[in-house]
Scaffold this motif. Structure first.
Motif: not given
Length: 330
Positions: A253-260
């Motif tokens: 599974k690949h998922e775009l996430v935020e990484c601030p």
């Protein structure tokens, strides 16, 4: 003109080229393996001028008109069509290679993704770990050695839970009968009994030994100038991908996430090496710590775009186009 230096097997080019064509931006693709038979070239070194024609596409470029260079995945020169003894062939190959490196130098005023002459250090994994630590990343405890006693003492200090990996070549090849067999060299976890059984071989094979990092999941972060595309990869969902997600990439599974939390460190790392582009491999531990593994300044990203829709190709095109806009305005 935008110059794209790559190879015939690279599928990333078409994705970016569509964005360039949509705004009628001239570009030319130079497949490095074809250069000896597919390139007509004239260069005036003192003036840093000259012209080149790529025969199979009929596209021409002038050095002084190149505003941006995308240095993707060039292959070695292919001189198989020359009928020469080995010494002569080696000489011809060296001359072609020197001319190519010289062209890169003459194009130093263009915007690069990334300049191979200045980003070569960015490929060095030992330096990567140092710079990552310098900018604030957590890195795995590591030692590089060909001394068995040092390796075993390190392994004992981390509870005999060690990972080994390649520092250079990702693949090795072996000739078997009429076939050339290719093997991948990925990250692998080793235990105490295996290390002890192989300790006599360590002296012949300098190795990086790292404390094994337990992961909740992994991040593949693609940075294009100021744009960051952070993709979560659930590498622990499959037994075969737990040590290295490349064994089963497309089934995870690949998922775009935020990484601030890590963006300032990513930008500081890129600035330290003078990079416009980088692909970061980062583990997230069960306790939520971000652990830097490596950064490939010429890494793959097309599969991320295909699986998540992340507009990475558009970002690459925008960076190239912005360089041309600046040059036109100057």
């Amino acid at each position: 003109m935008i110059l794209i230096v790559t190879s015939k097997r690279d599928g990333h080019i078409d994705v970016v080229a569509r964005h360039l064509d949509a705004v009628d931006q001239p570009w030319v693709r130079l497949n490095t393996e074809d250069i000896p038979r597919n390139l007509l070239l004239t260069v005036n070194p003192a003036q840093a001028t000259g012209s080149a024609t790529v025969l199979d596409s009929g596209r021409e470029f002038h050095l002084e008109e190149v505003c941006a260079v995308w240095y993707r995945k060039p292959d070695p020169l292919n001189l198989s069509h020359f009928v020469l003894e080995k010494a002569s062939l080696d000489y011809v190959e060296a001359e072609f290679s020197e001319i190519l490196q010289g062209l890169y130098g003459l194009l130093n005023g263009a915007t690069w993704i990334n300049n191979p002459l200045t980003s070569r250090l960015a490929h060095r994994k030992l330096l990567q770990l140092h710079v990552a630590s310098k900018v604030g990343f957590i890195t795995p405890r590591s030692v590089v050695t060909n001394q068995a006693d040092v390796a075993l003492a390190f392994a004992e200090s981390v509870g005999w839970d060690v990972a080994i990996k390649s520092l250079g070549a990702l693949t090795v090849t072996e000739q078997r009968s009429d076939d050339l067999v290719q093997y991948g060299v990925f990250t692998r976890r080793v235990n105490k009994s295996e290390l002890l059984s192989q300790k006599d071989k360590i002296v012949h094979m300098p190795t990086i030994f790292q404390e094994y990092v337990n992961k909740a999941y992994e991040l593949r972060v693609t940075c294009v100038a100021d744009q960051t595309f952070c993709c979560r990869i659930d590498s622990q969902a499959s037994a075969e991908s737990r040590e290295d997600f490349r064994f089963n990439t497309r089934n995870l599974k690949h998922e775009l996430v935020e990484c601030p939390e890590i963006e300032p460190k990513l930008k500081a790392y890129m600035k330290e090496f003078g990079l416009n582009f980088g692909c970061f491999d980062i583990a997230v531990t069960p306790s939520g710590e971000f652990v830097f593994f490596e950064c490939n300044p010429n890494g793959q990203w097309l599969w991320i775009e295909e699986l998540t829709g992340a507009p990475i190709g558009k970002a690459v095109a925008e960076l190239l186009l912005s360089a041309c806009s600046r040059k036109a305005a100057a």
